[in-house]
Design a protein around this motif. Structure first.
Motif, PDB file in Angstrom:
ATOM      1  N   UNK A 145       0.976  -1.108   0.063  1.00 20.78           N
ATOM      2  CA  UNK A 145       0.014  -0.003  -0.069  1.00 20.78           C
ATOM      3  C   UNK A 145       0.764   1.190  -0.049  1.00 20.78           C
ATOM      4  N   UNK A 146       0.226   2.462  -0.430  1.00 18.07           N
ATOM      5  CA  UNK A 146       0.927   3.719  -0.406  1.00 18.07           C
ATOM      6  C   UNK A 146       0.473   4.489   1.045  1.00 18.07           C
ATOM      7  N   UNK A 147       1.475   4.837   1.668  1.00 19.10           N
ATOM      8  CA  UNK A 147       1.221   5.290   3.132  1.00 19.10           C
ATOM      9  C   UNK A 147       2.091   6.878   2.973  1.00 19.10           C
ATOM     10  N   UNK A 148       1.496   7.792   3.683  1.00 22.02           N
ATOM     11  CA  UNK A 148       2.250   9.297   3.667  1.00 22.02           C
ATOM     12  C   UNK A 148       2.580   9.281   5.112  1.00 22.02           C
ATOM     13  N   UNK A 149       3.952   9.026   5.443  1.00 24.88           N
ATOM     14  CA  UNK A 149       4.323   9.037   6.875  1.00 24.88           C
ATOM     15  C   UNK A 149       4.489  10.496   7.237  1.00 24.88           C
ATOM     16  N   UNK A 210       6.293  -9.040  -7.518  1.00 23.34           N
ATOM     17  CA  UNK A 210       5.792  -8.956  -8.911  1.00 23.34           C
ATOM     18  C   UNK A 210       4.380  -8.766  -9.092  1.00 23.34           C
ATOM     19  N   UNK A 211       3.667  -8.632  -7.884  1.00 18.32           N
ATOM     20  CA  UNK A 211       2.157  -8.052  -8.056  1.00 18.32           C
ATOM     21  C   UNK A 211       1.972  -6.814  -7.924  1.00 18.32           C
ATOM     22  N   UNK A 212       1.332  -6.043  -8.853  1.00 13.51           N
ATOM     23  CA  UNK A 212       1.151  -4.593  -8.899  1.00 13.51           C
ATOM     24  C   UNK A 212       0.047  -4.506  -7.897  1.00 13.51           C
ATOM     25  N   UNK A 213       0.213  -3.389  -6.927  1.00 15.60           N
ATOM     26  CA  UNK A 213      -0.515  -2.975  -5.901  1.00 15.60           C
ATOM     27  C   UNK A 213      -1.152  -1.705  -5.810  1.00 15.60           C
ATOM     28  N   UNK A 214      -0.407  -0.678  -6.361  1.00 10.89           N
ATOM     29  CA  UNK A 214      -0.820   0.494  -6.389  1.00 10.89           C
ATOM     30  C   UNK A 214      -0.346   1.415  -7.743  1.00 10.89           C
ATOM     31  N   UNK A 215      -1.389   2.259  -8.402  1.00 15.51           N
ATOM     32  CA  UNK A 215      -0.978   3.122  -9.533  1.00 15.51           C
ATOM     33  C   UNK A 215      -1.663   4.155  -9.248  1.00 15.51           C
ATOM     34  N   UNK A 216      -0.837   5.297  -8.849  1.00 18.26           N
ATOM     35  CA  UNK A 216      -1.671   6.448  -8.328  1.00 18.26           C
ATOM     36  C   UNK A 216      -0.755   7.650  -8.868  1.00 18.26           C
ATOM     37  N   UNK A 217      -1.571   8.852  -8.987  1.00 14.63           N
ATOM     38  CA  UNK A 217      -1.072  10.135  -9.283  1.00 14.63           C
ATOM     39  C   UNK A 217      -0.966  11.018  -8.057  1.00 14.63           C
TER      40      UNK A 217
END
Length: 825
Positions: A145-149, A210-217
């Motif tokens: 996942x994408x987290x903003x620390x 190898x698994x795509x989990x996030x594609x975000x802008x």
């Protein structure tokens, strides 16, 4: 949400739907196995152009901005220890990049992550903040996942109380994606996990094992440090290894492409103000031109692929190229200058503003912009324009060897087609990797595979295929059948080069390309509504599908799936992964049985387009035939049915249609289709006057087609592989098969390049079939020669060789070496 992210989500949900009841062997071959000691991954990253962030010996280039926490090097790994959260960060900042790091979590409660484009405030309590790829050891399973620390917290997936409002609009879909088995099970909880983060402008993607989990802008940060995390559990050791980065953009042409200066073929004055310059063929490049003297004034250079009424067509159809660049006379300069081609933003954008797609392949800045053109109009030149005033700088692969290959036969149209297609391969090497002509300058898997096959048969030192493979593994595209083409590319490179180490370093990553994640308990791949409406290709453009009917079990998709599994089994055995090979072979057997039972129409003797339809397209039949999936007792029926069909497919699919015909004895039909009258053949292409192959048979079949598309150059590999008949039968061309397919031709000869040296073939067919062969000194070849019921055998210097006659061909028992002359009589 971007279209790619939607695709990831749908794929994941489809995986969840299909995961029950699978073959118990399947899990071992559905995702990359853990690299226990990390050495294969280390060597693979180096071979793919990555730079180490960690030297394996000390922490040079890293620092700990906190007063607490310990970082040390143990057996080539970075170990973090502490009783409070801290981050080890690089001393260097990075902007656009692809970073890869392996993380091993400790047992028990644990949480880590990979910081990227992050920031450090040495005076603050929370010193490190910014983007983080999550490594979540809890039952929540949000790894990847994408987290903003220390800032906005959870971006993807998002959740109430832990995300800001702007991200909560994605809550349902992001949680659904992370609940899917593909993503939820991506983490090796008690092993090593490879995180790959790509940042290009405002586009962020994350992959876990190898698994795509996030594609975000997100536009918050454009650059920053790389960091690794200890979550603060006292006594716990967090381990990191194989820390690599590749700064972007990579420009392959800088190392592998040369600008070649070419004089014009003709220079013709059109009127007092305009001169037309013809360079004879289209090439990607620009021009150098003498600086125009005289009084101050303005002029213009018009570049074009197409003429209209004797002038450069300034409003060409589709994506046929035209552009103009200005120049000024009387500048006070002397000598020559580079006149750049105009820039098309699609050919340079790295992250599309309106849709997600891989980055365009850039050419070196030192070249100035290039485009495909044959003609130049010089407008506004003062006085006479002489041929010596202008040179085209054409971009070709540096190691291209024009003398590496040749082909000639008794049909002059085929000779012209060969010349067109061979030059098409040379001309499209301009970017250093195989791109889709000049529309986007993006590699696509199917395009690249066809290009690869033809590059091997036209040049003698081919490195671009392996380079293109690596590019596509990092920048994959969306069509369903394009993924198995990556398996095809790897298999073809292994058979060409015999490089076992190269294969071993890339084998595990190929498991994600077989479509196993979409297969069910019967071994067949399923297609969701979105797959049927968008991602299942069958052929391109859409109107070239012979009215194919899409269903949830698609014959063409499954043919690709099964062929990819077969090749994976062979590659697994080659690198000693016998358990994988057996699992793949078991799955192939299951899928083949289901394929035949579910998709073959016994009453018609041909394949349906899919389960639930009675329609049969040529695609549903020539793809299984080309891939060897048709049982022996059904081949004649399929061939007879195809024998009544014309070229109801695109130049892309025609590669496989022709392979099927050549391989199963319908070589005469294949040649007739290649040289057919009308507008659906390569004869039509050459008669049009083009000098690079087209993307489609004609503009009316694809109005926006490219006129510089290498997938339209299939005869460049079909003629050497089938008419001359030379193909590798073992990796690295240690052994070859010589199987000429005359197809009604009287004679053919040529030179077929291999890594061991060229194979020279010269055959003639009259009252008897005669063939002269010259093989490289360290190659042996099996012979499969055309014959008739009236022939008695194969003779060498009057001596009859041991051979077996079957299906109209003589199979010679013993391999031959060196130079031989043979006769079938």
């Amino acid at each position: 949400m971007t279209s790619r992210l939607l695709f990831i989500l749908i794929t994941a949900l489809c995986c969840a739907r299909m995961s029950t009841g699978q073959d118990p062997l399947a899990p071992s071959i559905t995702k990359p196995a853990e690299d226990l000691d990390g050495t294969v991954t280390f060597e693979a990253m180096l071979s793919r152009g990555y730079a180490p962030l960690f030297n394996g010996k000390d922490l040079s280039g890293w620092r700990n901005p906190y007063p607490h926490g310990e970082a040390k090097v143990v057996d080539g790994e970075i170990h973090l220890l502490g009783d409070d959260k801290f981050f080890l960060v690089t001393k260097q900042k990075y902007s656009d990049f692809r970073v890869s790091v392996e993380i091993h979590l400790p047992a028990g409660p644990a949480n880590s992550g990979l910081m990227f484009r992050c920031h450090v405030d040495d005076e603050a309590e929370k010193k490190v903040f910014g983007y983080q790829a999550e490594c979540d050891g809890s039952d929540r399973r949000w790894s990847g996942g994408l987290f903003d620390e220390s800032r906005r917290r959870w971006i993807w997936p998002s959740t109430k109380g832990r995300s800001t409002d702007q991200f909560l609009e994605h809550e349902a879909e992001s949680k659904a994606a992370f609940a899917s088995p593909m993503i939820a099970n991506a983490l090796h909880r008690n092993g090593w996990n490879q995180f790959v983060i790509t940042c290009i402008e405002d586009r962020i993607t994350i992959e876990l094992n190898g698994v795509p989990t996030v594609a975000f802008r997100d536009t918050t940060d454009a650059s920053g440090y790389i960091g690794i995390q200890h979550h603060g559990e006292d006594g716990q050791v967090y381990r990191f290894r194989n820390l690599f980065i590749k700064e972007l953009p990579v420009i392959p042409a800088e190392e592998s492409v040369t600008l070649t200066e070419q004089a014009p073929v003709t220079v013709k004055k059109i009127n007092d103000n305009t001169t037309l310059v013809d360079f004879g063929k289209v090439a990607f490049g620009n021009i150098t031109m003498r600086v125009p003297q005289g009084r101050g004034g303005n002029g213009r250079v018009h570049f074009g692929e197409k003429l209209k009424d004797g002038r450069v067509d300034r409003n060409p159809p589709g994506t046929v190229r035209y552009g103009a660049s200005d120049f000024r006379t009387g500048s006070g300069e002397i000598g020559t200058w580079i006149v750049p081609a105009p820039v098309d933003v699609r050919n340079t954008e790295q992250a599309g503003a309106t849709r997600a797609h891989p980055p365009a392949v850039l050419t070196p800045k030192s070249w100035l912009p290039v485009m495909p053109f044959r003609w130049v109009e010089i407008e506004g030149w003062p006085g006479e324009f002489k041929p010596e005033y202008i040179v085209r700088r054409a971009a070709f692969a540096s190691d291209w060897n024009e003398d590496a290959s040749s082909f000639a036969c008794s049909d002059e149209t085929l000779n012209r087609i060969w010349d067109l297609c061979k030059y098409s391969i040379q001309a499209t090497t301009f970017a250093g990797v195989y791109v889709d002509g000049d529309r986007e300058r993006i590699p696509y898997e199917a395009d690249a595979y066809l290009n690869q096959l033809s590059h091997y048969t036209t040049d003698d030192d081919v490195k671009m295929a392996a380079r293109s493979f690596d590019w596509l593994m990092e920048n994959g595209t969306w069509p369903t059948e394009w993924a198995p083409h990556m398996v095809f590319m790897a298999y073809a490179e292994w058979m060409y080069s015999g490089d076992r180490q190269w294969l071993e370093q890339r084998y595990e990553s190929l498991k994600a390309k077989t479509l196993m994640h979409r297969s069910g308990e019967d071994g067949l791949v399923r297609s969701s509504d979105t797959d049927q409406q968008r991602t299942d290709i069958v052929d391109w453009p859409q109107k070239e599908r012979d009215q194919f009917v899409f269903t949830d079990i698609n014959t063409v998709v499954n043919a690709f799936h099964i062929k990819a599994l077969e090749q994976m089994a062979a590659m697994a055995r080659a690198i000693g992964k016998n358990a994988d090979a057996e699992a793949f072979e078991s799955r192939v057997q299951l899928a083949k049985e289901s394929f035949q039972a579910s998709l073959f129409d016994e009453s018609a003797g041909i394949y349906r387009d899919g389960v639930g339809t009675d329609h049969s397209s040529i695609h549903a039949n020539f793809f299984p035939l080309a891939f060897g999936l048709v049982p022996d007792n059904k081949i004649d029926g399929v061939l007879n049915w195809l024998g009544k069909k014309d070229m109801a497919c695109s130049p892309y699919a025609a590669q496989y249609f022709m392979e099927a015909l050549f391989h199963y004895g319908s070589d005469k039909q294949a040649i007739e289709l290649i040289t057919a009258d009308g507008d659906r053949s390569w004869k039509h292409m050459v008669n049009s006057g083009t000098s690079i192959s087209w993307e489609a048979w004609d503009l009316k079949y694809k109005p926006n087609q490219d006129w510089n598309h290498a997938w339209g150059a299939a005869p460049a590999n079909l003629f050497p592989r089938f008419i001359l008949g030379a193909q590798p039968s073992s990796p690295g061309w240690a052994t070859a098969t010589i199987r000429p397919c005359p197809g009604g031709l009287k004679h053919a000869n040529g030179k077929v390049p291999t890594p061991r040296g060229p194979i020279h073939i010269d055959w003639k067919q009259d009252a008897t079939f005669k063939i002269s062969l010259d093989l490289p000194h360290d190659m042996a070849a099996s012979l499969d020669l055309p014959g008739t019921d009236a022939t008695s055998g194969v003779y060498a210097d009057g001596k009859k060789l041991a051979a077996t006659y079957q299906n109209g061909r003589w199979i010679v028992r013993d391999n031959i070496t060196g130079s031989v002359q043979l006769e079938v009589k």
